[in-house]
Scaffold this motif. Sequence first.
Motif, PDB file in Angstrom:
ATOM      1  N   UNK A  69     -47.431  92.174  11.673  1.00 30.11           N
ATOM      2  CA  UNK A  69     -48.533  91.681  10.832  1.00 30.11           C
ATOM      3  C   UNK A  69     -49.349  90.570  11.512  1.00 30.11           C
ATOM      4  N   UNK A  70     -50.644  90.835  11.681  1.00 26.04           N
ATOM      5  CA  UNK A  70     -51.548  89.849  12.264  1.00 26.04           C
ATOM      6  C   UNK A  70     -51.478  89.713  13.769  1.00 26.04           C
ATOM      7  N   UNK A  71     -50.668  90.547  14.448  1.00 24.38           N
ATOM      8  CA  UNK A  71     -50.509  90.440  15.897  1.00 24.38           C
ATOM      9  C   UNK A  71     -50.779  91.796  16.538  1.00 24.38           C
ATOM     10  N   UNK A  72     -51.877  91.866  17.303  1.00 29.19           N
ATOM     11  CA  UNK A  72     -52.177  93.092  18.026  1.00 29.19           C
ATOM     12  C   UNK A  72     -51.363  93.128  19.313  1.00 29.19           C
ATOM     13  N   UNK A  73     -50.753  94.255  19.579  1.00 29.24           N
ATOM     14  CA  UNK A  73     -49.975  94.454  20.794  1.00 29.24           C
ATOM     15  C   UNK A  73     -50.637  95.549  21.623  1.00 29.24           C
ATOM     16  N   UNK A  74     -50.319  95.577  22.915  1.00 28.82           N
ATOM     17  CA  UNK A  74     -50.924  96.525  23.835  1.00 28.82           C
ATOM     18  C   UNK A  74     -49.848  97.164  24.706  1.00 28.82           C
ATOM     19  N   UNK A  75     -50.005  98.451  24.967  1.00 25.09           N
ATOM     20  CA  UNK A  75     -49.163  99.166  25.912  1.00 25.09           C
ATOM     21  C   UNK A  75     -49.910  99.188  27.232  1.00 25.09           C
ATOM     22  N   UNK A  76     -49.249  98.755  28.282  1.00 24.80           N
ATOM     23  CA  UNK A  76     -49.824  98.737  29.627  1.00 24.80           C
ATOM     24  C   UNK A  76     -49.031  99.735  30.468  1.00 24.80           C
ATOM     25  N   UNK A  77     -49.738 100.684  31.101  1.00 21.81           N
ATOM     26  CA  UNK A  77     -49.073 101.724  31.885  1.00 21.81           C
ATOM     27  C   UNK A  77     -49.642 101.765  33.296  1.00 21.81           C
ATOM     28  N   UNK A  78     -48.736 101.779  34.257  1.00 24.54           N
ATOM     29  CA  UNK A  78     -49.110 101.866  35.665  1.00 24.54           C
ATOM     30  C   UNK A  78     -48.589 103.199  36.198  1.00 24.54           C
ATOM     31  N   UNK A  79     -49.447 103.931  36.880  1.00 25.86           N
ATOM     32  CA  UNK A  79     -49.049 105.183  37.529  1.00 25.86           C
ATOM     33  C   UNK A  79     -49.676 105.214  38.918  1.00 25.86           C
ATOM     34  N   UNK A  80     -48.881 105.561  39.909  1.00 30.22           N
ATOM     35  CA  UNK A  80     -49.501 105.777  41.218  1.00 30.22           C
ATOM     36  C   UNK A  80     -50.377 107.016  41.095  1.00 30.22           C
TER      37      UNK A  80
END
Length: 140
Positions: free
Chosen positions: A122-133
Amino acid sequence: MKKILSEKIDPSIRELLSFATSYHKIDQEYEKYLGSLNRILFGLELKEEIVGCIGVEIINSKECVIKHIAVSSKQRGKGIGSKMITFLTDQYPFITAETDKDAVDFYRKYGFFITSLVEKYPGVERFLCEYRVENFNSIF
């Protein structure tokens, strides 16, 4: 980079983990690194002082998840975070991390693709960070 294996948490590691997790969870998170075969905590030393740490969960030989990353307040902006990310990208063609808005640009700088997870809490935006060669798909 060296693996952190000490049964007793070093004060510098305690401080670094306090930047990456809530203070009351430090001991619990540290125990996960010591007690799990697929979790590893690495420290980056500079002049015999640990100035950065990065903790990962190994999914398989080609994939890991960044669980914690932190740099000493005095060493920020000096490439310590870059060295730790490069250490991982040299070993794993697929890396993920979940983070808050403050760290998105850090990951984006290293080629991570960013996806909003909206308000995971609640009230906190989260982000998925993905690294691919680039040739990751041809590896599998």
